[in-house]
Design an enzyme around this catalytic site. Sequence first.
Site, mmCIF file in Angstrom:
data_model
loop_
_atom_site.group_PDB
_atom_site.id
_atom_site.type_symbol
_atom_site.label_atom_id
_atom_site.label_comp_id
_atom_site.label_asym_id
_atom_site.label_seq_id
_atom_site.Cartn_x
_atom_site.Cartn_y
_atom_site.Cartn_z
ATOM 1 N N LYS A 17 0.862 -1.183 0.000
ATOM 2 C CA LYS A 17 0.000 0.000 0.000
ATOM 3 C C LYS A 17 0.893 1.226 0.000
ATOM 4 O O LYS A 17 2.111 1.094 0.162
ATOM 5 C CB LYS A 17 -0.903 0.006 1.235
ATOM 6 C CG LYS A 17 -0.130 -0.191 2.554
ATOM 7 C CD LYS A 17 -1.042 -0.240 3.772
ATOM 8 C CE LYS A 17 -1.728 -1.563 4.003
ATOM 9 N NZ LYS A 17 -3.158 -1.536 3.713
ATOM 10 N N LYS A 33 -0.458 4.210 8.263
ATOM 11 C CA LYS A 33 -0.619 2.819 7.822
ATOM 12 C C LYS A 33 0.337 1.879 8.563
ATOM 13 O O LYS A 33 0.217 0.664 8.504
ATOM 14 C CB LYS A 33 -0.413 2.714 6.308
ATOM 15 C CG LYS A 33 -1.482 3.471 5.507
ATOM 16 C CD LYS A 33 -1.212 3.383 4.012
ATOM 17 C CE LYS A 33 -2.136 4.251 3.170
ATOM 18 N NZ LYS A 33 -3.480 3.670 2.974
#
Length: 739
Positions: free
Chosen positions: A476, A482
């Site tokens: 990602k 994240k």
Amino acid sequence: MEFLLGRSLLKNAFNLGLAEALRGAAEELGFSAADLMEAEPDAGLGSGGLGRLAACYLESMTTLEIPAAGYSICYELGIFRQKIVNGQQLELADPWLEAGEAWLVARPDEAVQVRFGGTVTGYWENGRHNIRHEGYVSVLAVPRDMMVAGFATGHTNLLRLWEARSPHPSDLSLYAAGQYLRAVEHQVMAETISKVLYPADSHPEGKALRLRQQYFLVSATVQHIVRTHKARYGTVHNFQEAHVIQINDTHPALAIPELLRILLDEEGLGWDEAWNIVTHTFAYTNHTVLPEALECWPQPLMERLLPRIWQLIREISGRYQAGLERCFPGGGHKVRELAILWGGQVRMANLCICACFAVNGVSALHTDILRREVFHAAFLCTPEKFKCVTNGVDHRRWLAQINPGLDALVRDCTGTGDYLLRPQALEALERYQNDAGVLSRLGDIKAGNKLALRDYVLRETGIALNPEAVFDVQAKRLHEYKRQLLNALHITWLYHRLHDEPNGFSVPRVFLFAAKAAPGYTAAKEIIRLICSLAAQISRDPLCRGRLQVVFLENYRVSLAERLIPAAELSEQISTAGKEASGTGNMKFMMNGALTIGTLDGSNVELHSRVGGENMFLFGLHADESKRLRQQGYRPRDVCGRVPGLREALDHISSGFGDGVRYDALLSRLLDGPDADEYLLLADFDSYRAAHARAMDAYPDKERWNRMALLNIARSGVFAADRSVREYAREIWGVPMRE
Ligand code: 26W
């Protein structure tokens, strides 16, 4: 502003039912079909989840026979190509059109002019107020259209990509006037607009060129839509009955004042009617709650570049303000929160909330946070505007096309290829949860996909992945929220444990990372470098051989995801709860039988409610707990003392991994200052470690693992884009569709 399409050859062939014929024909002509497909460049006209979502939805709208079109910019350079040199990210240009333009059809006959700068004056004529716009610079928007094929339908839709060109007539006039340099300048300025995609994800650049791109896209698009509408109906009075314009985040929000401008200045409508049309035309999807990602433009820039648009925004803002004061009498703080113009900035999200008839979040949790926090005041005013449409992905691409082995198994178990149009049909797989034959076949499919990935990685990098190991993937965009750093910290901890007791390491593990960092995001680039340092140290250590491996795969993109996802066994979805609006990679991994290790964030919440705690590895604080912890004064240093081994892992990170590079700055972000560990890595560390331990306890029992994988696949049907698009069609657009 983004459609992250990836490759189209196999996709189109698949949707047209020609994939096998294409492969056969290629081979017959003496080509390798695989090499042929590999020759197609990715159309990287997007930087992450938001752009990929748009591509999935366009496919789904076409398959569902919804009359729709996508509009974006024909960027000459897509998202940068990432090279890793000495562990560091380098950005290279991505001139995808060299081969990618095979899919594009130029339509110079439908070109439109977009105006920038100049001065605007109003004057009265025959009792009507008119606008004179002078001294502007024109840019030509030339369509380059891509046909979108649906699955098992003759219906097609269009993706229109606008290319910026300098309009020749005005250039010639400048040459004639002896203004050679100005003429060339205009040309360069014009053509720069569609030169490159801005690669920052979740961080607006605030640059004049980006604002030019946004207005270029929406002006060309809205002019085109109005023009076609008039050609068909002969009037604009019924415009809102025939169109919905869905704004993908605030990036195309200038479409709102642009439609208003056309209706007022060009069509001669009065304010009330024009505003009524506008407010029944637009709907807004929000894709992020990160405050730094909410777009604001400096008022002087807007005024200089788009003088008429600026006037209209001021007018909208003034009228909205008056309405708000009626909604919150004496509610100064709420009225301020919702202001469109504030502190010398134009707040684009507030413009959207004011003018759109629907505002939606992209997962249940995200919508909840929009209603209760980010847009709370607006929710109090107009609760009926706020909707939730949980994201979904194109399962025809992200399951059937990229995982033919699994596609065959699904067909065999469910009797047909029915699931391609009815993703809920995947549920029939549940019947096989105790069928040893099916479960072992599922295991074999995964093993085959792992070998295919191993071959690919070996070819590309010279690194041989251990196919006996569990493939644990985090792929990602690189962002602190994240938490790729949490993953790296845990691997560092594992590395220490391996040294302490080499025989306590029963399951061999391969950790794969793939991620691009925004070129200006220093901390993100540091994290990439750290992962590469860690990977190198582990690969040099003989004790790790056959037990632990870390690989950072460069240049993450759609076509790499297509290889990675079918081979993954553990899917890392570990964002700080409350930060990831939805996430869509999680859905793709789930569909391909990877088990999720994740937090209750974004659409993980819904994933968890589908598969249950027994079929995923849940960990970490919940969104409300994270928020509370921060409010109560979170002290990451206290956590270090409590969690065995954490301090050692952190020290290792700060002192580096034997290549002479230290990561004190990263460590300091975790431990020092009032914003220490903003994303709560340390608070969640122990729980993350425990979730990994549970996963590794489960892994050796192949039948159990495969059953969990099967249930994940069986229950992934709700995450098909078809479900999301049907919800948009029913709840927001009010259009009929197939079935
Ligand atoms: C202008 C700078 C900028 C660029 C991109 C600001 C914000 C963005 C996007 C909102 C970032 C993005 O891609 N958001 C992602 O959208 C996905 C699709 O809805 C979600 O699944 C992800 O959670 C969200 O991060």
